[in-house]
Design a protein around this motif. Structure first.
Motif, PDB file in Angstrom:
ATOM      1  N   TYR A  35      86.638 -44.363 -74.351  1.00  0.00           N
ATOM      2  CA  TYR A  35      85.550 -43.631 -74.999  1.00  0.00           C
ATOM      3  C   TYR A  35      84.745 -42.887 -73.952  1.00  0.00           C
ATOM      4  O   TYR A  35      84.719 -43.276 -72.788  1.00  0.00           O
ATOM      5  N   THR A  54      85.756 -52.097 -81.537  1.00  0.00           N
ATOM      6  CA  THR A  54      85.420 -50.803 -82.152  1.00  0.00           C
ATOM      7  C   THR A  54      86.011 -50.640 -83.541  1.00  0.00           C
ATOM      8  O   THR A  54      85.603 -49.741 -84.270  1.00  0.00           O
ATOM      9  N   TYR A  67      79.164 -43.261 -78.055  1.00  0.00           N
ATOM     10  CA  TYR A  67      80.449 -42.967 -77.431  1.00  0.00           C
ATOM     11  C   TYR A  67      81.383 -42.336 -78.453  1.00  0.00           C
ATOM     12  O   TYR A  67      81.280 -42.599 -79.646  1.00  0.00           O
ATOM     13  N   TYR A  68      82.306 -41.535 -77.940  1.00  0.00           N
ATOM     14  CA  TYR A  68      83.327 -40.916 -78.782  1.00  0.00           C
ATOM     15  C   TYR A  68      84.695 -41.312 -78.244  1.00  0.00           C
ATOM     16  O   TYR A  68      84.935 -41.274 -77.042  1.00  0.00           O
ATOM     17  N   SER A  69      85.595 -41.670 -79.149  1.00  0.00           N
ATOM     18  CA  SER A  69      86.932 -42.100 -78.759  1.00  0.00           C
ATOM     19  C   SER A  69      87.766 -40.912 -78.282  1.00  0.00           C
ATOM     20  O   SER A  69      87.937 -39.928 -79.006  1.00  0.00           O
TER      21      SER A  69
END
Length: 109
Positions: A35, A54, A67-69
């Protein structure tokens, strides 16, 4: 650690076992996901989470940080292996980071 540093770690002999230990990751996890802190920018910090934590979500918040995957660890390692055994083995860590980042961003647009 940012994306370029992660690439450098594995291209210079870093191992899963050491990485998982250093990042306090569960080696028995079904999958580890990579992430990036939001908003997405190439040099932002990365975070590594077990998929059990997650639940595979694209966005995840921990300790107030969004956060971004980006991708799963197997995908990341596969990309590095493909580059290593291709005509593009001379790409720098920065070049690879930019390519991976651009790929993620283009999927979202």
């Amino acid at each position: 650690m940012n994306l370029q540093e992660l690439i450098n770690y594995f291209r210079n002999g870093g191992t899963y076992k050491d990485f998982y230990r250093d990042q306090s990751l569960d080696q028995t996890s079904e999958a580890i996901e990579v992430y990036m802190e939001q908003p997405l920018e190439l040099n932002n910090n990365l975070a590594f989470f077990e998929i059990e934590t997650t639940e595979g979500s694209l966005e995840f918040v921990k300790d107030g940080i969004r956060y971004y995957s980006l991708f799963g660890f197997p995908y990341f390692i596969n990309v590095l292996e493909q580059i290593k055994h291709s005509d593009h083995g001379d790409l720098t860590d920065k070049d690879i980071a930019e390519l991976l980042f651009d790929h993620v961003i283009s999927k979202e647009e």
